[in-house]
Design a protein around this motif. Structure first.
Motif, PDB file in Angstrom:
ATOM      1  N   ARG A 121     -58.053  90.726  -2.491  1.00  0.00           N
ATOM      2  CA  ARG A 121     -58.486  92.112  -2.349  1.00  0.00           C
ATOM      3  C   ARG A 121     -57.702  92.771  -1.212  1.00  0.00           C
ATOM      4  O   ARG A 121     -57.390  92.115  -0.224  1.00  0.00           O
ATOM      5  N   PRO A 122     -57.431  94.062  -1.324  1.00  0.00           N
ATOM      6  CA  PRO A 122     -56.846  94.749  -0.176  1.00  0.00           C
ATOM      7  C   PRO A 122     -57.840  94.761   0.989  1.00  0.00           C
ATOM      8  O   PRO A 122     -59.054  94.811   0.782  1.00  0.00           O
ATOM      9  N   VAL A 123     -57.327  94.700   2.192  1.00  0.00           N
ATOM     10  CA  VAL A 123     -58.158  94.859   3.379  1.00  0.00           C
ATOM     11  C   VAL A 123     -58.818  96.238   3.275  1.00  0.00           C
ATOM     12  O   VAL A 123     -58.157  97.207   2.882  1.00  0.00           O
ATOM     13  N   PRO A 124     -60.114  96.347   3.578  1.00  0.00           N
ATOM     14  CA  PRO A 124     -60.764  97.667   3.493  1.00  0.00           C
ATOM     15  C   PRO A 124     -59.982  98.741   4.249  1.00  0.00           C
ATOM     16  O   PRO A 124     -59.589  98.556   5.397  1.00  0.00           O
ATOM     17  N   GLY A 125     -59.704  99.840   3.564  1.00  0.00           N
ATOM     18  CA  GLY A 125     -58.959 100.944   4.149  1.00  0.00           C
ATOM     19  C   GLY A 125     -57.452 100.775   4.119  1.00  0.00           C
ATOM     20  O   GLY A 125     -56.726 101.626   4.616  1.00  0.00           O
ATOM     21  N   GLU A 126     -56.968  99.676   3.546  1.00  0.00           N
ATOM     22  CA  GLU A 126     -55.530  99.406   3.480  1.00  0.00           C
ATOM     23  C   GLU A 126     -55.114  99.193   2.020  1.00  0.00           C
ATOM     24  O   GLU A 126     -55.953  99.132   1.137  1.00  0.00           O
ATOM     25  N   GLU A 127     -53.814  99.045   1.794  1.00  0.00           N
ATOM     26  CA  GLU A 127     -53.318  98.787   0.451  1.00  0.00           C
ATOM     27  C   GLU A 127     -52.942  97.333   0.227  1.00  0.00           C
ATOM     28  O   GLU A 127     -52.702  96.914  -0.894  1.00  0.00           O
ATOM     29  N   ALA A 128     -52.873  96.549   1.300  1.00  0.00           N
ATOM     30  CA  ALA A 128     -52.439  95.155   1.212  1.00  0.00           C
ATOM     31  C   ALA A 128     -53.579  94.223   1.643  1.00  0.00           C
ATOM     32  O   ALA A 128     -54.501  94.642   2.346  1.00  0.00           O
ATOM     33  N   PRO A 129     -53.510  92.949   1.250  1.00  0.00           N
ATOM     34  CA  PRO A 129     -54.584  92.012   1.569  1.00  0.00           C
ATOM     35  C   PRO A 129     -54.438  91.296   2.907  1.00  0.00           C
ATOM     36  O   PRO A 129     -55.282  90.477   3.255  1.00  0.00           O
ATOM     37  N   LEU A 130     -53.399  91.585   3.673  1.00  0.00           N
ATOM     38  CA  LEU A 130     -53.125  90.840   4.898  1.00  0.00           C
ATOM     39  C   LEU A 130     -53.691  91.540   6.131  1.00  0.00           C
ATOM     40  O   LEU A 130     -53.320  92.667   6.440  1.00  0.00           O
ATOM     41  N   TYR A 131     -54.614  90.843   6.845  1.00  0.00           N
ATOM     42  CA  TYR A 131     -55.125  91.342   8.127  1.00  0.00           C
ATOM     43  C   TYR A 131     -54.098  91.118   9.229  1.00  0.00           C
ATOM     44  O   TYR A 131     -53.965  91.921  10.138  1.00  0.00           O
ATOM     45  N   GLY A 132     -53.437  89.971   9.186  1.00  0.00           N
ATOM     46  CA  GLY A 132     -52.501  89.584  10.230  1.00  0.00           C
ATOM     47  C   GLY A 132     -52.390  88.067  10.266  1.00  0.00           C
ATOM     48  O   GLY A 132     -52.653  87.398   9.271  1.00  0.00           O
ATOM     49  N   VAL A 133     -52.036  87.547  11.423  1.00  0.00           N
ATOM     50  CA  VAL A 133     -51.766  86.114  11.578  1.00  0.00           C
ATOM     51  C   VAL A 133     -52.518  85.606  12.804  1.00  0.00           C
ATOM     52  O   VAL A 133     -52.534  86.279  13.832  1.00  0.00           O
ATOM     53  N   ILE A 134     -53.117  84.404  12.694  1.00  0.00           N
ATOM     54  CA  ILE A 134     -53.736  83.805  13.880  1.00  0.00           C
ATOM     55  C   ILE A 134     -52.646  83.093  14.676  1.00  0.00           C
ATOM     56  O   ILE A 134     -51.627  82.670  14.123  1.00  0.00           O
ATOM     57  N   PRO A 135     -52.833  82.949  15.983  1.00  0.00           N
ATOM     58  CA  PRO A 135     -51.820  82.289  16.821  1.00  0.00           C
ATOM     59  C   PRO A 135     -51.623  80.822  16.427  1.00  0.00           C
ATOM     60  O   PRO A 135     -52.536  80.163  15.917  1.00  0.00           O
ATOM     61  N   ALA A 136     -50.439  80.306  16.718  1.00  0.00           N
ATOM     62  CA  ALA A 136     -50.074  78.936  16.352  1.00  0.00           C
ATOM     63  C   ALA A 136     -51.049  77.906  16.923  1.00  0.00           C
ATOM     64  O   ALA A 136     -51.423  76.953  16.233  1.00  0.00           O
ATOM     65  N   GLY A 137     -51.474  78.071  18.164  1.00  0.00           N
ATOM     66  CA  GLY A 137     -52.396  77.109  18.768  1.00  0.00           C
ATOM     67  C   GLY A 137     -53.733  77.056  18.048  1.00  0.00           C
ATOM     68  O   GLY A 137     -54.299  75.976  17.846  1.00  0.00           O
TER      69      GLY A 137
END
Length: 162
Positions: A121-137
């Motif tokens: 699903r798209p992120v609410p209010g966006e056109e894409a499903p990606l919120y972002g990335v969690i840090p490597a640690g």
């Protein structure tokens, strides 16, 4: 490192199986919006999720030449039992655009699907499903806990219909 935009980090390829799909193929540590099917829902006869939620991509692997299979872990506000989740630090929640309530990544169950799949699903209010990335640690801590739970035979992965 600047935070990812909802359309994904620049330079990442789109899915070759879906050339008209503008979304990049997810990578481990990406946080997506997804209709997650809990094992308890599956056990009670549901084939579809009752709620869309953020999930963390744990594994992204090429299943066939043009298919990428993802394993995702759910993010929830409901605290799991001790040893079954990792807290998502509030600064990361804010950076991802999640609400201010305490969130945890569950480490005892995952969903598996082929990208992009009908439950993205798209992120609410966006056109894409990606919120972002969690840090490597945080990703490494998540992966370690998932491996620990899987090794202890404490992992659920409900079968999803495609």
């Amino acid at each position: 490192m600047p935070p990812s935009t909802p359309s994904g980090p620049p330079g990442r390829p789109t899915d070759p199986a879906a050339p008209n799909q503008p979304w990049p193929v997810p990578e481990p540590a990406d946080v997506l919006h997804y209709a997650y099917l809990w094992s308890r829902e599956h056990d009670s006869g549901h084939e579809e999720a009752t709620k869309d939620r953020p999930v963390v991509v744990v594994i992204a692997r090429i299943a066939q030449a043009d298919l990428t299979e993802l394993l995702v872990a759910p993010i929830t506000h409901s605290p799991p039992r001790p040893g079954e989740g990792i807290e998502l630090p509030q600064p990361i929640e804010r950076r991802l655009g999640l609400d201010d309530a305490r969130s945890l990544i569950v480490t005892t169950e995952m969903n598996r699907f082929v990208w992009p799949g009908p439950d993205i699903r798209p992120v609410p209010g966006e056109e894409a499903p990606l919120y972002g990335v969690i840090p490597a640690g945080l990703y490494e801590a998540l992966r370690t806990e998932i491996v620990r739970n899987a090794t202890a035979n404490n992992m659920r992965m409900p079968k999803r219909s495609e």
